[in-house]
Write a protein that holds these residues in place. Structure first.
Motif, short mmCIF file in Angstrom:
data_model
loop_
_atom_site.label_atom_id
_atom_site.label_comp_id
_atom_site.label_asym_id
_atom_site.label_seq_id
_atom_site.Cartn_x
_atom_site.Cartn_y
_atom_site.Cartn_z
N ILE A 56 0.82 -1.22 -0.01
CA ILE A 56 0.05 0.23 0.01
C ILE A 56 0.80 1.28 0.04
N GLU A 57 2.25 1.31 0.09
CA GLU A 57 3.03 2.20 0.43
C GLU A 57 3.08 3.15 -1.15
N PRO A 58 3.16 2.68 -2.26
CA PRO A 58 2.94 3.41 -3.57
C PRO A 58 1.61 4.06 -3.42
N TYR A 59 0.58 3.17 -3.11
CA TYR A 59 -0.95 3.80 -3.43
C TYR A 59 -0.94 5.02 -2.52
N LEU A 60 -0.55 4.92 -0.98
CA LEU A 60 -0.51 6.05 -0.43
C LEU A 60 0.12 7.28 -0.87
N LEU A 61 1.32 7.15 -1.45
CA LEU A 61 2.07 8.28 -1.91
C LEU A 61 1.24 8.71 -3.09
N SER A 62 0.68 7.84 -3.86
CA SER A 62 0.04 8.47 -5.05
C SER A 62 -1.41 9.11 -4.60
N THR A 63 -1.95 8.85 -3.68
CA THR A 63 -3.14 9.24 -3.18
C THR A 63 -3.05 10.73 -2.77
N PHE A 64 -2.05 10.68 -1.90
CA PHE A 64 -1.59 12.30 -1.38
C PHE A 64 -1.32 13.14 -2.51
N ARG A 65 -0.49 12.56 -3.31
CA ARG A 65 -0.02 13.43 -4.59
C ARG A 65 -1.19 14.11 -5.47
N LYS A 66 -1.89 13.25 -5.53
CA LYS A 66 -3.04 13.41 -6.57
C LYS A 66 -4.02 14.36 -5.92
N ASN A 67 -4.32 14.32 -4.63
CA ASN A 67 -5.22 15.28 -3.99
C ASN A 67 -4.72 16.74 -3.74
N GLY A 68 -5.01 17.76 -4.29
CA GLY A 68 -4.70 19.17 -4.29
C GLY A 68 -4.64 19.78 -2.96
N LYS A 69 -5.30 19.31 -1.91
CA LYS A 69 -5.74 19.93 -0.81
C LYS A 69 -4.94 19.06 0.41
N THR A 70 -4.16 18.30 0.09
CA THR A 70 -3.56 17.59 1.26
C THR A 70 -2.80 18.24 2.10
N ASN A 71 -2.07 19.28 1.54
CA ASN A 71 -1.22 20.09 2.13
C ASN A 71 -1.92 21.13 3.10
N PHE A 72 -3.16 21.65 2.61
CA PHE A 72 -4.09 22.46 3.04
C PHE A 72 -4.89 21.50 4.38
N TRP A 73 -5.26 20.53 4.19
CA TRP A 73 -5.81 19.81 5.41
C TRP A 73 -4.74 19.33 6.25
N GLU A 74 -3.47 18.96 6.04
CA GLU A 74 -2.42 18.77 6.85
C GLU A 74 -1.94 20.13 7.84
N THR A 75 -2.11 21.15 7.12
CA THR A 75 -1.78 22.38 7.86
C THR A 75 -3.17 22.66 9.07
N GLN A 76 -4.47 22.26 8.64
CA GLN A 76 -5.47 22.27 9.58
C GLN A 76 -5.14 21.60 11.09
N ILE A 77 -4.92 20.11 10.62
CA ILE A 77 -4.44 19.13 11.60
C ILE A 77 -3.40 19.69 12.59
N SER A 78 -2.27 20.23 11.94
CA SER A 78 -1.19 20.80 12.61
C SER A 78 -1.56 22.02 13.74
N GLN A 79 -2.45 22.78 13.16
CA GLN A 79 -3.02 23.88 13.82
C GLN A 79 -3.75 23.60 14.89
N LEU A 80 -4.33 22.59 15.22
CA LEU A 80 -5.05 22.25 16.36
C LEU A 80 -4.36 22.22 17.62
N PRO A 81 -4.93 23.00 18.51
CA PRO A 81 -4.21 23.44 19.88
C PRO A 81 -4.36 21.72 20.47
N SER A 82 -3.12 21.46 21.37
CA SER A 82 -3.03 20.43 22.18
C SER A 82 -4.00 20.55 23.34
N ILE A 83 -4.64 19.63 23.86
CA ILE A 83 -5.53 19.68 25.00
C ILE A 83 -5.27 18.60 25.95
N LYS A 84 -4.72 18.64 27.37
CA LYS A 84 -4.39 17.82 27.81
C LYS A 84 -5.44 16.91 28.28
#
Length: 353
Positions: A56-84
């Motif tokens: 599945i590794e090649p499939y995963l890389l291809s899936t992320f590359r094909k989707n033009g919003k992967t970086n945008f969505w990753e940014t949203q995840i990274s900006q979620l604040p940590s809650i203990k």
């Protein structure tokens, strides 16, 4: 010496895959995916897991590359604040909460990130008091199914076409020891991770792959769910075989799908769209579906529920900002779709391998 070379090669391949992920999309995505791999290795043979992962590794890389919003969505995840001290409640509304006080600034940041992950099709969810009112009241479907399922205590579960993982949290709540979801949608993965990051040690994970990555030697699971997938498949028999191959002997399948509500053996093949959906290839009556399940090797097949989809269960909200079921029905006759076909009715089947 040969063994050492093989192990070194595997390590280099793993490192290369993770390096590619981190180079393009940052460390968070790779860390998450390898945490799912680690989770699977706790429950299944390392050789089996490693063999699947390599495929599945090649499939995963291809899936992320094909989707033009992967970086945008990753940014949203990274900006979620940590809650203990966070935990998740898998009752009707899947809710993540904390025993600590969550600041208004953190609430605002979470609200912004979640809004940027629209549309939310499945739910409802609640993030520290933020109600995500999804298009589908998925809790209504789950109530119909879970009343027959009983406990999932210590069961290893696969959710095929899992969407954003709403049902996976409900499966955990019923006692499953492991829940793996697969769905090729990168957006659904981001939505799942937005909650999972607050409870990372739960035995649940999602991987953005389709059933074409599965193989005949992966009979790992006690229970397999396929909800809302069958009618999207050009070859429904092949899909049922894929599901069968993922089950241990004696395992159970839960299949939920659109149907033609008839006691006769009937099929509907839409000319183009069905309820404005392009990728609906075939709707069958319950007797046809039961016959298909038996043909591929399932036993004790039973239809546990037939329900008409209502505008209370599927409706437009500000968390999708698009049309929904009300717009897909004939305004003069709600028993028909805008194309003139019977309005959506769904059935759920349980079968034993």
């Amino acid at each position: 010496m040969v063994l050492f070379e093989c192990e070194l090669s595997d390590h280099c391949q793993m490192s290369n895959f993770k390096q590619q992920l981190e180079t393009v999309w940052g460390s968070s995505l790779g860390t998450y995916l390898f945490s799912v791999r680690d989770l699977l290795e706790k429950h299944f043979s390392s050789n089996e897991v490693n063999g699947w992962w390599e495929r599945i590794e090649p499939y995963l890389l291809s899936t992320f590359r094909k989707n033009g919003k992967t970086n945008f969505w990753e940014t949203q995840i990274s900006q979620l604040p940590s809650i203990k001290n966070s935990n998740v409640d898998g009752e009707r509304v899947v809710e993540v909460k904390s025993s600590d006080v969550v600041s208004q600034l953190d609430i605002d940041d979470i609200q912004t990130a979640l809004q940027n992950l629209k549309p939310w099709r499945k739910g409802p969810f609640n993030y520290f008091g933020i109600h995500v009112d999804s298009e589908w009241r998925s809790d209504m479907k789950w109530a119909r199914i879970s009343s027959v399922l009983g406990s999932l205590q210590n069961k290893k579960v696969l959710d095929v076409g899992c969407g954003n993982g709403y049902y996976m949290w409900r499966m955990l709540d019923k006692g499953a020891s492991l829940v793996l979801g697969i769905d090729p949608s990168v957006l659904c993965l981001a939505q799942f991770r937005s909650l999972n990051r607050y409870v990372p040690n739960m035995p649940v994970g999602m991987i953005p792959v389709g059933t074409e990555t599965l193989s005949e030697d992966m009979s790992w699971f006690d229970l397999v769910f396929s909800m809302g997938v069958l009618y999207h498949r050009r070859d429904p028999i092949s899909h049922l075989i894929e599901l069968r191959n993922m089950l241990k002997p004696g395992g159970r399948l839960v299949l939920e799908t659109l149907i033609i509500d008839s006691h006769e053996k009937e099929r509907l093949i839409p000319k183009s769209r069905y309820a404005q959906m392009r990728n609906v290839w075939e709707l069958s009556s319950p007797p046809v579906i039961e016959e298909m399940l038996q043909r591929v090797g399932f036993q004790d097949v039973s239809c546990i529920d037939i329900s008409k989809t209502t505008i209370e269960e599927q409706r437009a909200t500000h968390w999708i900002e698009s049309f929904s079921l009300k717009n897909f029905l004939d305004p003069m006759d709600c028993s028909r779709t805008v194309e003139g076909y019977p309005a959506p009715v769904r059935a759920c089947f349980i079968a034993v391998l």
